[in-house]
Write a protein that holds these residues in place. Structure first.
Motif, mmCIF file in Angstrom:
data_model
loop_
_atom_site.group_PDB
_atom_site.id
_atom_site.type_symbol
_atom_site.label_atom_id
_atom_site.label_comp_id
_atom_site.label_asym_id
_atom_site.label_seq_id
_atom_site.Cartn_x
_atom_site.Cartn_y
_atom_site.Cartn_z
ATOM 1 N N VAL A 286 0.837 -1.197 0.000
ATOM 2 C CA VAL A 286 0.000 0.000 0.000
ATOM 3 C C VAL A 286 0.875 1.252 0.000
ATOM 4 O O VAL A 286 0.618 2.211 -0.735
ATOM 5 C CB VAL A 286 -0.955 -0.001 1.210
ATOM 6 C CG1 VAL A 286 -1.821 1.249 1.222
ATOM 7 C CG2 VAL A 286 -1.831 -1.253 1.194
ATOM 8 N N ALA A 287 1.927 1.244 0.813
ATOM 9 C CA ALA A 287 2.834 2.386 0.866
ATOM 10 C C ALA A 287 3.469 2.651 -0.493
ATOM 11 O O ALA A 287 3.588 3.802 -0.934
ATOM 12 C CB ALA A 287 3.920 2.139 1.920
ATOM 13 N N ASP A 288 3.886 1.582 -1.167
ATOM 14 C CA ASP A 288 4.489 1.737 -2.490
ATOM 15 C C ASP A 288 3.486 2.334 -3.481
ATOM 16 O O ASP A 288 3.850 3.162 -4.324
ATOM 17 C CB ASP A 288 4.984 0.389 -3.006
ATOM 18 C CG ASP A 288 5.664 0.507 -4.356
ATOM 19 O OD1 ASP A 288 6.776 1.054 -4.403
ATOM 20 O OD2 ASP A 288 5.069 0.077 -5.365
ATOM 21 N N THR A 289 2.226 1.937 -3.363
ATOM 22 C CA THR A 289 1.197 2.482 -4.248
ATOM 23 C C THR A 289 1.002 3.967 -3.986
ATOM 24 O O THR A 289 0.831 4.761 -4.928
ATOM 25 C CB THR A 289 -0.131 1.734 -4.059
ATOM 26 O OG1 THR A 289 0.089 0.340 -4.308
ATOM 27 C CG2 THR A 289 -1.200 2.248 -5.014
ATOM 28 N N VAL A 290 1.031 4.370 -2.722
ATOM 29 C CA VAL A 290 0.920 5.795 -2.400
ATOM 30 C C VAL A 290 2.058 6.569 -3.051
ATOM 31 O O VAL A 290 1.853 7.642 -3.635
ATOM 32 C CB VAL A 290 0.923 6.013 -0.873
ATOM 33 C CG1 VAL A 290 0.996 7.507 -0.544
ATOM 34 C CG2 VAL A 290 -0.333 5.410 -0.249
ATOM 35 N N LEU A 291 3.276 6.022 -2.995
ATOM 36 C CA LEU A 291 4.404 6.710 -3.633
ATOM 37 C C LEU A 291 4.232 6.782 -5.143
ATOM 38 O O LEU A 291 4.602 7.783 -5.772
ATOM 39 C CB LEU A 291 5.717 6.013 -3.274
ATOM 40 C CG LEU A 291 6.496 6.691 -2.137
ATOM 41 C CD1 LEU A 291 5.708 6.619 -0.839
ATOM 42 C CD2 LEU A 291 7.871 6.068 -1.954
ATOM 43 N N ARG A 292 3.674 5.744 -5.743
ATOM 44 C CA ARG A 292 3.411 5.777 -7.187
ATOM 45 C C ARG A 292 2.438 6.901 -7.529
ATOM 46 O O ARG A 292 2.600 7.602 -8.525
ATOM 47 C CB ARG A 292 2.855 4.432 -7.655
ATOM 48 C CG ARG A 292 3.874 3.308 -7.673
ATOM 49 C CD ARG A 292 3.252 1.983 -8.095
ATOM 50 N NE ARG A 292 2.718 2.011 -9.446
ATOM 51 C CZ ARG A 292 2.103 0.983 -10.019
ATOM 52 N NH1 ARG A 292 1.932 -0.152 -9.338
ATOM 53 N NH2 ARG A 292 1.661 1.077 -11.253
ATOM 54 N N ILE A 293 1.433 7.055 -6.685
ATOM 55 C CA ILE A 293 0.465 8.126 -6.906
ATOM 56 C C ILE A 293 1.138 9.493 -6.756
ATOM 57 O O ILE A 293 0.946 10.398 -7.581
ATOM 58 C CB ILE A 293 -0.715 7.995 -5.923
ATOM 59 C CG1 ILE A 293 -1.509 6.719 -6.220
ATOM 60 C CG2 ILE A 293 -1.628 9.212 -5.999
ATOM 61 C CD1 ILE A 293 -2.542 6.381 -5.164
ATOM 62 N N LEU A 294 1.937 9.642 -5.713
ATOM 63 C CA LEU A 294 2.555 10.933 -5.431
ATOM 64 C C LEU A 294 3.570 11.333 -6.487
ATOM 65 O O LEU A 294 3.763 12.530 -6.744
ATOM 66 C CB LEU A 294 3.233 10.901 -4.061
ATOM 67 C CG LEU A 294 2.288 10.806 -2.855
ATOM 68 C CD1 LEU A 294 3.080 10.609 -1.579
ATOM 69 C CD2 LEU A 294 1.409 12.046 -2.764
ATOM 70 N N THR A 295 4.236 10.371 -7.097
ATOM 71 C CA THR A 295 5.243 10.685 -8.117
ATOM 72 C C THR A 295 4.663 10.641 -9.525
ATOM 73 O O THR A 295 5.394 10.798 -10.503
ATOM 74 C CB THR A 295 6.443 9.728 -8.006
ATOM 75 O OG1 THR A 295 5.985 8.377 -8.099
ATOM 76 C CG2 THR A 295 7.169 9.929 -6.690
#
Length: 267
Positions: A225-234
């Motif tokens: 989930v954390a990695d997905t949040v970073l994908r969204i943010l970048t």
């Protein structure tokens, strides 16, 4: 660039050299579970992190791990959300990112088991926390020329959940906010998206672990989930709701459009 930053920059669909270096991020519900994992990921990607939670011990522990700051915050209180944003600005000079992640299990239904206090608690954390958090952080994001908000919704916001209709109502509302605020905030250069994980590693699933195990259902690691949040943010999307399911690559859920007008009736 650290190894974590390189990994973020190299993700498919992200711009070359994408990084969160120097960004200031607020993470609510950051003491454990998805918030904890995302606070760690944000720090690894170069962000300075303010961890917010009612769990002071856990929150301070995470803040120490990421070299950030901790602030106790009841997200169901508008004033507490404003104080959190003020604190982040005092500590780091501004805010660029808000992960509005705090949430609780509902614990009741709408029949004989209805409990007004539990209902209010769930609405306060799961929905009001997103609305009040967004209201509080928007001026800070605008002052920086824009930024990004990610709200933690759930797969329960994309599908019917007969066993917990009130939780589904909370999360459907968050999904509706994300879809609506994405385009509404575009003029301010503020992106608003949501993550919608299935059963993910967090305190909320503690009462369900035996049931999940018996049914052979996998629990999604918090790091996914954390990695997905970073994908969204970048990335550059807005108004998107990213589903996260075991065995599938997370991606924005594709909503059908509503039917258009039909033929006039009675003419």
């Amino acid at each position: 660039m650290t190894a974590a930053e390189s990994a973020v920059a190299a993700r498919p669909g992200q711009g070359e050299g994408a990084t969160l270096q120097g960004k200031v991020a607020i993470v609510t519900g950051g003491a454990s579970g998805l918030g904890r994992a995302t606070a760690l990921a944000l720090a690894e990607a170069g962000a300075r992190v303010v961890v917010a939670d009612l769990d002071a011990r856990g929150g301070r522990e995470v803040a120490d791990m990421v070299g950030g700051r901790f602030r106790a915050c009841d997200v169901s209180d508008p004033d507490a959300n404003r104080a959190l944003v003020d604190f982040a600005q005092e500590q780091y000079g501004g805010v660029d990112i808000a992960l509005l992640n705090a949430g609780v299990a509902t614990g009741c239904g709408v029949g004989e088991d209805f409990d007004l206090a539990r209902y209010r608690r769930a609405m306060g954390a799961n929905l009001d926390g997103v609305v009040f958090g967004t209201h509080a952080v928007l001026p800070a994001l605008r002052a920086r020329g824009g930024g990004a908000i990610v709200a933690t919704a759930s797969l329960a916001g994309l599908a019917a959940v007969p066993l917990d209709p009130l939780y589904a109502a909370n999360k459907h509302a968050v999904v509706g906010l994300a879809r609506s605020l994405g385009p509404a905030l575009a003029a301010d250069n503020v992106r608003f998206n949501a993550v919608c994980p299935g059963f993910a590693e967090s305190r909320i699933i503690d009462p369900l672990r035996d049931m999940l195990s018996k049914q052979g259902l996998s629990v999604i690691p918090a790091e996914v989930v954390a990695d997905t949040v970073l994908r969204i943010l970048t990335g550059d999307g807005t108004g998107e709701c990213w589903f996260i399911q075991p065995g599938r690559d997370p991606e924005p859920f594709r909503f059908r459009t509503v039917p258009g007008p039909g033929e006039p009736v009675g003419v």
